[in-house]
Design a protein around this motif. Sequence first.
Motif: not given
Length: 167
Positions: A99-110
């Motif tokens: 979850a930490f990695v996926l949320c970080g990836a979503l944050r960077l994409a946004r």
Amino acid sequence: MKGKHIPNLFTMGNLLFGVFALVLALQEEYVQGGIMILMAGIMDYLDGKVARKLQVSSDFGKELDSLADLVSFGVAPAILAYALKLSDWGYLGLAIALAFVLCGALRLARFNANTFTGCFMGVPITAAGGIIAILIIYFGNIPTLALPLAMLLLSCLMVSKIKVPKF
């Protein structure tokens, strides 16, 4: 333009420190891995500072920075935390790390897909990864639940719409 790739050298330093943190996790050297994440943070800070000073920026540099940040402040802290303590929790611990990695990836994409002025939307992955690194470095001095709870909270904050001032 001379020096247009100099900031990218700092970005590559960021990435190298992140990969080094991963290697240290494999070697069960968690404190040293946490220190490498903080070193990656210094490189990340310097790449932006140097780019502004030299008045050079590019789409290439922005994308390279995001890839390095995902490794250094998303994957590396998650793997260090998983190897240190979350693996004791079985699939729940794995889910927290993922979850930490996926949320970080979503944050960077946004961040890459939008323009923000004055403040960020959600906690930057660099801050979230740095906090996890600090918790890992000082893990012996914090309660057992602190690390997984911090990771869950930071995961939510990275993808939240709260406004975080730029420094």
